[in-house]
Design a protein around this motif. Sequence first.
Motif, PDB file in Angstrom:
ATOM      1  N   ILE A  81       0.847  -1.199   0.000  1.00 54.80           N
ATOM      2  CA  ILE A  81       0.000   0.000   0.000  1.00 54.80           C
ATOM      3  C   ILE A  81       0.884   1.251   0.000  1.00 54.80           C
ATOM      4  CG2 ILE A  81      -1.828   1.247   1.233  1.00 54.80           C
ATOM      5  CD1 ILE A  81      -2.803  -1.435   2.315  1.00 54.80           C
ATOM      6  N   ALA A  82       1.962   1.228   0.800  1.00 50.18           N
ATOM      7  CA  ALA A  82       2.864   2.396   0.870  1.00 50.18           C
ATOM      8  C   ALA A  82       3.461   2.715  -0.500  1.00 50.18           C
ATOM      9  CB  ALA A  82       3.969   2.130   1.888  1.00 50.18           C
ATOM     10  N   ARG A  83       3.706   1.674  -1.290  1.00 51.36           N
ATOM     11  CA  ARG A  83       4.320   1.879  -2.600  1.00 51.36           C
ATOM     12  C   ARG A  83       3.389   2.634  -3.545  1.00 51.36           C
ATOM     13  NH1 ARG A  83       6.499  -3.014  -2.793  1.00 51.36           N
ATOM     14  NH2 ARG A  83       4.691  -3.940  -3.775  1.00 51.36           N
ATOM     15  N   LYS A  84       2.068   2.446  -3.382  1.00 50.54           N
ATOM     16  CA  LYS A  84       1.125   3.014  -4.349  1.00 50.54           C
ATOM     17  C   LYS A  84       0.346   4.205  -3.804  1.00 50.54           C
ATOM     18  CE  LYS A  84       0.326  -1.493  -6.382  1.00 50.54           C
ATOM     19  NZ  LYS A  84      -0.488  -2.666  -6.182  1.00 50.54           N
ATOM     20  N   ALA A  85       0.425   4.489  -2.505  1.00 50.09           N
ATOM     21  CA  ALA A  85      -0.453   5.498  -1.895  1.00 50.09           C
ATOM     22  C   ALA A  85      -0.218   6.896  -2.450  1.00 50.09           C
ATOM     23  CB  ALA A  85      -0.230   5.507  -0.384  1.00 50.09           C
ATOM     24  N   ARG A  86      -1.325   7.625  -2.603  1.00 50.50           N
ATOM     25  CA  ARG A  86      -1.291   9.038  -3.007  1.00 50.50           C
ATOM     26  C   ARG A  86      -2.188   9.817  -2.051  1.00 50.50           C
ATOM     27  NH1 ARG A  86       2.171   7.245  -5.160  1.00 50.50           N
ATOM     28  NH2 ARG A  86       2.768   7.020  -7.319  1.00 50.50           N
ATOM     29  N   ALA A  87      -1.901  11.135  -1.927  1.00 52.32           N
ATOM     30  CA  ALA A  87      -2.676  11.967  -0.996  1.00 52.32           C
ATOM     31  C   ALA A  87      -4.162  11.919  -1.339  1.00 52.32           C
ATOM     32  CB  ALA A  87      -2.171  13.405  -1.045  1.00 52.32           C
ATOM     33  N   GLY A  88      -4.974  11.600  -0.331  1.00 48.97           N
ATOM     34  CA  GLY A  88      -6.428  11.583  -0.526  1.00 48.97           C
ATOM     35  C   GLY A  88      -7.000  10.190  -0.656  1.00 48.97           C
ATOM     36  N   GLN A  89      -6.154   9.176  -0.810  1.00 49.10           N
ATOM     37  CA  GLN A  89      -6.688   7.811  -0.913  1.00 49.10           C
ATOM     38  C   GLN A  89      -6.971   7.257   0.489  1.00 49.10           C
ATOM     39  OE1 GLN A  89      -3.588   6.179  -3.676  1.00 49.10           O
ATOM     40  NE2 GLN A  89      -5.402   5.569  -4.806  1.00 49.10           N
ATOM     41  N   PHE A  90      -7.672   6.141   0.528  1.00 48.31           N
ATOM     42  CA  PHE A  90      -8.058   5.604   1.830  1.00 48.31           C
ATOM     43  C   PHE A  90      -7.855   4.080   1.872  1.00 48.31           C
ATOM     44  CE2 PHE A  90     -11.855   5.466  -0.796  1.00 48.31           C
ATOM     45  CZ  PHE A  90     -12.484   4.279  -0.458  1.00 48.31           C
ATOM     46  N   VAL A  91      -7.981   3.535   3.059  1.00 43.75           N
ATOM     47  CA  VAL A  91      -7.946   2.076   3.231  1.00 43.75           C
ATOM     48  C   VAL A  91      -9.251   1.653   3.904  1.00 43.75           C
ATOM     49  CG1 VAL A  91      -5.434   1.765   3.386  1.00 43.75           C
ATOM     50  CG2 VAL A  91      -6.713   2.379   5.445  1.00 43.75           C
ATOM     51  N   ILE A  92      -9.644   0.404   3.713  1.00 46.49           N
ATOM     52  CA  ILE A  92     -10.772  -0.134   4.484  1.00 46.49           C
ATOM     53  C   ILE A  92     -10.201  -1.128   5.486  1.00 46.49           C
ATOM     54  CG2 ILE A  92     -12.812  -1.623   4.401  1.00 46.49           C
ATOM     55  CD1 ILE A  92     -13.880  -0.008   2.198  1.00 46.49           C
ATOM     56  N   VAL A  93     -10.506  -0.850   6.751  1.00 49.24           N
ATOM     57  CA  VAL A  93      -9.919  -1.608   7.851  1.00 49.24           C
ATOM     58  C   VAL A  93     -11.015  -2.432   8.537  1.00 49.24           C
ATOM     59  CG1 VAL A  93      -8.731  -1.366  10.071  1.00 49.24           C
ATOM     60  CG2 VAL A  93      -8.225   0.237   8.216  1.00 49.24           C
ATOM     61  N   ILE A  94     -10.735  -3.698   8.800  1.00 47.58           N
ATOM     62  CA  ILE A  94     -11.637  -4.519   9.627  1.00 47.58           C
ATOM     63  C   ILE A  94     -10.810  -4.946  10.841  1.00 47.58           C
ATOM     64  CG2 ILE A  94     -13.185  -6.511   9.703  1.00 47.58           C
ATOM     65  CD1 ILE A  94     -13.203  -6.548   6.655  1.00 47.58           C
ATOM     66  N   PRO A  95     -11.115  -4.391  12.023  1.00 49.00           N
ATOM     67  CA  PRO A  95     -10.257  -4.633  13.192  1.00 49.00           C
ATOM     68  C   PRO A  95     -10.152  -6.098  13.586  1.00 49.00           C
ATOM     69  CG  PRO A  95     -11.804  -2.837  13.616  1.00 49.00           C
ATOM     70  CD  PRO A  95     -12.193  -3.438  12.304  1.00 49.00           C
ATOM     71  N   PHE A 113      -7.106  -7.442  11.418  1.00 49.09           N
ATOM     72  CA  PHE A 113      -7.657  -8.577  10.681  1.00 49.09           C
ATOM     73  C   PHE A 113      -7.605  -8.360   9.161  1.00 49.09           C
ATOM     74  CE2 PHE A 113     -11.481 -10.680   8.910  1.00 49.09           C
ATOM     75  CZ  PHE A 113     -11.081 -11.986   9.093  1.00 49.09           C
ATOM     76  N   SER A 114      -8.031  -7.165   8.714  1.00 50.19           N
ATOM     77  CA  SER A 114      -8.011  -6.896   7.273  1.00 50.19           C
ATOM     78  C   SER A 114      -7.715  -5.416   7.033  1.00 50.19           C
ATOM     79  CB  SER A 114      -9.363  -7.280   6.666  1.00 50.19           C
ATOM     80  OG  SER A 114      -9.443  -6.845   5.338  1.00 50.19           O
ATOM     81  N   PHE A 115      -6.894  -5.161   6.028  1.00 49.61           N
ATOM     82  CA  PHE A 115      -6.430  -3.792   5.767  1.00 49.61           C
ATOM     83  C   PHE A 115      -6.256  -3.691   4.245  1.00 49.61           C
ATOM     84  CE2 PHE A 115      -3.387  -0.292   5.875  1.00 49.61           C
ATOM     85  CZ  PHE A 115      -3.716   0.405   7.033  1.00 49.61           C
ATOM     86  N   THR A 116      -7.199  -3.058   3.563  1.00 55.52           N
ATOM     87  CA  THR A 116      -7.219  -3.081   2.098  1.00 55.52           C
ATOM     88  C   THR A 116      -7.028  -1.680   1.524  1.00 55.52           C
ATOM     89  OG1 THR A 116      -8.863  -4.827   2.273  1.00 55.52           O
ATOM     90  CG2 THR A 116      -8.594  -3.821   0.108  1.00 55.52           C
ATOM     91  N   GLY A 117      -6.184  -1.544   0.518  1.00 55.72           N
ATOM     92  CA  GLY A 117      -6.000  -0.242  -0.108  1.00 55.72           C
ATOM     93  C   GLY A 117      -4.779  -0.240  -1.000  1.00 55.72           C
ATOM     94  N   PRO A 118      -4.374   0.894  -1.544  1.00 54.43           N
ATOM     95  CA  PRO A 118      -5.100   2.162  -1.416  1.00 54.43           C
ATOM     96  C   PRO A 118      -6.339   2.154  -2.301  1.00 54.43           C
ATOM     97  CG  PRO A 118      -3.182   2.449  -2.839  1.00 54.43           C
ATOM     98  CD  PRO A 118      -3.151   1.038  -2.357  1.00 54.43           C
ATOM     99  N   LEU A 119      -7.427   2.754  -1.798  1.00 57.74           N
ATOM    100  CA  LEU A 119      -8.695   2.793  -2.519  1.00 57.74           C
ATOM    101  C   LEU A 119      -9.046   4.245  -2.840  1.00 57.74           C
ATOM    102  CD1 LEU A 119     -10.599   0.274  -0.220  1.00 57.74           C
ATOM    103  CD2 LEU A 119      -9.821  -0.187  -2.541  1.00 57.74           C
ATOM    104  N   GLY A 120      -9.950   4.401  -3.804  1.00 58.28           N
ATOM    105  CA  GLY A 120     -10.429   5.740  -4.166  1.00 58.28           C
ATOM    106  C   GLY A 120      -9.427   6.493  -5.024  1.00 58.28           C
ATOM    107  N   ARG A 121      -9.876   7.650  -5.460  1.00 56.97           N
ATOM    108  CA  ARG A 121      -9.012   8.499  -6.281  1.00 56.97           C
ATOM    109  C   ARG A 121      -8.221   9.428  -5.384  1.00 56.97           C
ATOM    110  NH1 ARG A 121     -11.245   9.132 -11.721  1.00 56.97           N
ATOM    111  NH2 ARG A 121     -12.917   7.624 -11.903  1.00 56.97           N
ATOM    112  N   SER A 122      -7.039   9.794  -5.843  1.00 56.20           N
ATOM    113  CA  SER A 122      -6.236  10.737  -5.050  1.00 56.20           C
ATOM    114  C   SER A 122      -6.707  12.160  -5.353  1.00 56.20           C
ATOM    115  CB  SER A 122      -4.762  10.566  -5.391  1.00 56.20           C
ATOM    116  OG  SER A 122      -4.570  10.758  -6.769  1.00 56.20           O
TER     117      SER A 122
END
Length: 271
Positions: free
Chosen positions: A24-38, A83-92
């Motif tokens: 995720i760190a490799r692809k992340a851009r400002a404004g994107q998000f992750v979906i977290v399931i604790p 438990f689950s951590f998905t991203g980066p999602l959405g547009r930057s």
Amino acid sequence: MVKILQKEHIVPNIHEFIVTAPDIARKARAGQFVIVIPDKYAERIPITIADWDNEQGTISILFLEIGAGTQSLAALNTGDEIFSFTGPLGRSFEIKKYGTVGLVGGCYGIGAIYPLAKALKECGNKVVCYSEARSRFLLYWNEKLESVADEVRYSTTDGSLGSKGHSHDLLKKDLELDEHYDKIFAVGCTYMMYKIAHTTKPYGINTIVSMNPVMIDGTGMCGACRLEVGGETKFACVDGPHFDGHKINWDVVLNRRKAYIEEEIISKERL
Ligand code: FES
């Protein structure tokens, strides 16, 4: 699963987690998000990426502890696995030279405007940040914001730091004093973003807000995050989460936010 490398309770109601997530760190851009399931029984929580370190392979997220889902997340500690951590999602955010840009952050949004301020400054913009909280002790990342922005203006509801009132009050005052902005970005609670869009509309300043509706899959399939923008249905997870604040049907947004209050109360009682 991702591991929590560091947990910090940065102000009384906001936590920061730094987690190992190199892909995720490799692809992340400002404004994107992750979906977290604790944990396997918890709900899916969309959280804006506040910072990332490509070399270390880490991601920082900031979240407000408010409902059952964020309480489960806040209960995790350094060394635990999410438990689950998905991203980066959405547009930057669209990063380019606009001229003078105002960035408004409240609550978890203060963290979210930090990477945006950094990216816009690197593009040659003049960046003025508006950081808002109920009181001085609830403001955070002041030094981080000051290190990247040309100026940071504070507003607190109790007047303990900066201007007394809200960020939209301060921005309104500045606009009435003929301060010029080419673009405004606002990230934070829905009501704050609504007020900022309402404040800038008479001045015709393009205003981007970062919407935070309920999300389930985060990939455009469930429809839970739908919004009405310019008379069309849009999905915050794939079409956004950033939209023109002057085109959003705020009545629909504010009504939909109340839809699950009863279930939220029940789920907190079951924790
Ligand atoms: Fe399902 Fe956006 S979260 S469509």
